[in-house]
Design a protein around this motif. Structure first.
Motif, mmCIF file in Angstrom:
data_model
loop_
_atom_site.group_PDB
_atom_site.id
_atom_site.type_symbol
_atom_site.label_atom_id
_atom_site.label_comp_id
_atom_site.label_asym_id
_atom_site.label_seq_id
_atom_site.Cartn_x
_atom_site.Cartn_y
_atom_site.Cartn_z
ATOM 1 N N UNK A 1 0.937 -1.169 0.213
ATOM 2 C CA UNK A 1 -0.034 0.030 0.061
ATOM 3 C C UNK A 1 0.868 1.229 0.017
ATOM 4 N N UNK A 2 0.644 2.316 -0.772
ATOM 5 C CA UNK A 2 1.275 3.326 -1.047
ATOM 6 C C UNK A 2 0.335 4.485 -0.733
ATOM 7 N N UNK A 3 0.938 5.595 -0.143
ATOM 8 C CA UNK A 3 0.364 6.983 -0.212
ATOM 9 C C UNK A 3 0.996 7.919 -0.639
ATOM 10 N N UNK A 4 0.654 8.711 -1.585
ATOM 11 C CA UNK A 4 1.623 9.729 -2.291
ATOM 12 C C UNK A 4 1.009 11.069 -1.912
ATOM 13 N N UNK A 5 1.833 11.711 -0.901
ATOM 14 C CA UNK A 5 1.135 13.260 -0.678
ATOM 15 C C UNK A 5 1.495 14.316 -1.441
ATOM 16 N N UNK A 6 0.911 15.127 -1.969
ATOM 17 C CA UNK A 6 1.115 16.281 -3.142
ATOM 18 C C UNK A 6 1.379 15.308 -4.354
ATOM 19 N N UNK A 7 0.348 14.679 -4.713
ATOM 20 C CA UNK A 7 0.476 13.631 -5.859
ATOM 21 C C UNK A 7 0.421 14.437 -7.221
ATOM 22 N N UNK A 8 0.226 15.721 -7.103
ATOM 23 C CA UNK A 8 -0.008 16.617 -8.495
ATOM 24 C C UNK A 8 -0.503 15.780 -9.598
ATOM 25 N N UNK A 9 -0.027 15.452 -10.713
ATOM 26 C CA UNK A 9 -0.779 14.762 -11.648
ATOM 27 C C UNK A 9 -0.711 13.359 -11.727
#
Length: 347
Positions: free
Chosen positions: A60-68
């Motif tokens: 499981x991955x969470x990308x903060x400030x994922x932009x596009x």
């Protein structure tokens, strides 16, 4: 039309923890309501995101400030259960809209990998940011924070890394101090070439008695030099020398009737162009940029048209404001027939 807002851009250093930060904070709503930056336009950034996940078992991955959503989409193609957090998402991908850490309460479950690439320097309350990451991080999970390296910025006089989106300029020593307060440990660091020199910090929960790596210990010792008085003042002097040199080069080109364009409509370019304009340097005719989101608009303050790449055989010089992607930009310019001289904003 209303005049463009202007806010002081002043850098200061904390004498205790050595963190470099701006003296004025602009409200995020003013900066990001119509944010025109799409990271995935850069092939180099696409490769950077793929390399981060290379060899890692998908979880499981969470990308903060994922932009596009470049990282989220890349992860999902590799089998990850990936989610982004972004106030103004560009494109379609699984995302929670809003600013971190305000949206943390809406995030369900724990994550094995939490990623914050090139956003930590944008954060006003960095401690709350880290504490919210700790709360969603799985017991054996890892957090990845990537920031431009303040030590590299100072040593290479990268004055155009300093702009209002970047509130803080991180190195290991202040981040180590803050992570400890958030009950997180910096367990590893990786130097990166992206954005002109960055550091990737690997953080975990503060439950493992394992000492930090040799690289972390060595870097902490080396950064004691940041405590020396006058380091920011010397940086300021060197930045002014670099800007004067660049302005003189543009004057020389103008005196010889040379056509000058710029390459890269980035935040860095806004700093460079406005600083050069303040020195009465001749401005480029326009700024080249690959992003359709920016094409047809104008640069802040200097009002230069932003245009797509086209035939460059008639252009004599390119001011390389996207120097952090310098090799790629030079190659792209050559593809469009450019045979002239590249002007660098700093050495």
């Amino acid at each position: 039309t209303e005049p463009e807002p202007r806010v002081p851009l002043t850098l200061q250093r904390c004498a205790l923890c050595t963190l470099l930060q701006l003296t004025h904070v602009v409200a995020p709503e003013a900066l990001y309501a119509e944010y025109k930056f799409a990271s995935g336009v850069s092939v180099g950034w696409q490769r950077h995101c793929a390399a981060l996940l290379d060899g890692r078992a998908p979880k499981r991955l969470l990308d903060i400030a994922a932009n596009d959503g470049t990282l989220v989409r890349t992860a999902r193609t590799l089998g990850w259960d990936a989610l982004g957090v972004e106030p103004t998402p560009l494109g379609e991908y699984p995302v929670v809209r809003g600013y971190w850490p305000e949206v943390a309460a809406r995030i369900e479950g724990k994550f094995d990998l939490v990623v914050a690439q090139n956003v930590f320097g944008h954060v006003d309350d960095a401690l709350a940011f880290l504490q919210a990451i700790r709360d969603v991080l799985a017991p054996n999970g890892r957090c990845v924070i990537e920031c431009p390296d303040a030590v590299v910025m100072l040593s290479r006089v990268q004055y155009d890394q300093i702009y209002h989106e970047h509130l803080s300029y991180w190195s290991l020593l202040p981040l180590w101090t803050l992570a400890t307060r958030a009950r997180l440990d910096v367990v590893e660091i990786e130097p990166l070439t992206v954005h002109g020199g960055s550091l990737r910090y690997w953080l975990s929960h503060s439950v493992d008695p394992t000492p930090p790596s040799y690289e972390v210990t060595k870097r902490l010792q080396a950064e004691q030099a940041l405590r020396k008085p006058g380091i920011v003042r010397r940086f300021s002097v060197n930045a002014n020398v670099a800007l004067t040199r660049c302005a003189n080069e543009l004057h020389e080109l103008a005196q010889h009737g040379q056509r000058v364009w710029a390459c890269g409509a980035s935040a860095k370019s806004s700093v460079v162009l406005n600083a050069l304009a303040a020195r009465n340097a001749p401005m480029p005719e326009c700024v080249l940029d690959d992003s359709p989101l920016k094409q047809g608009l104008f640069t802040p303050g200097t009002h230069l048209p932003i245009v797509p790449f086209s035939d460059l055989s008639h252009v004599n010089a390119l001011l390389l404001t996207a120097w952090n992607w310098g090799d790629a930009m030079k190659a792209r310019a050559r593809e469009y027939g450019f045979a002239g001289r590249f002007v660098m904003p700093h050495a």
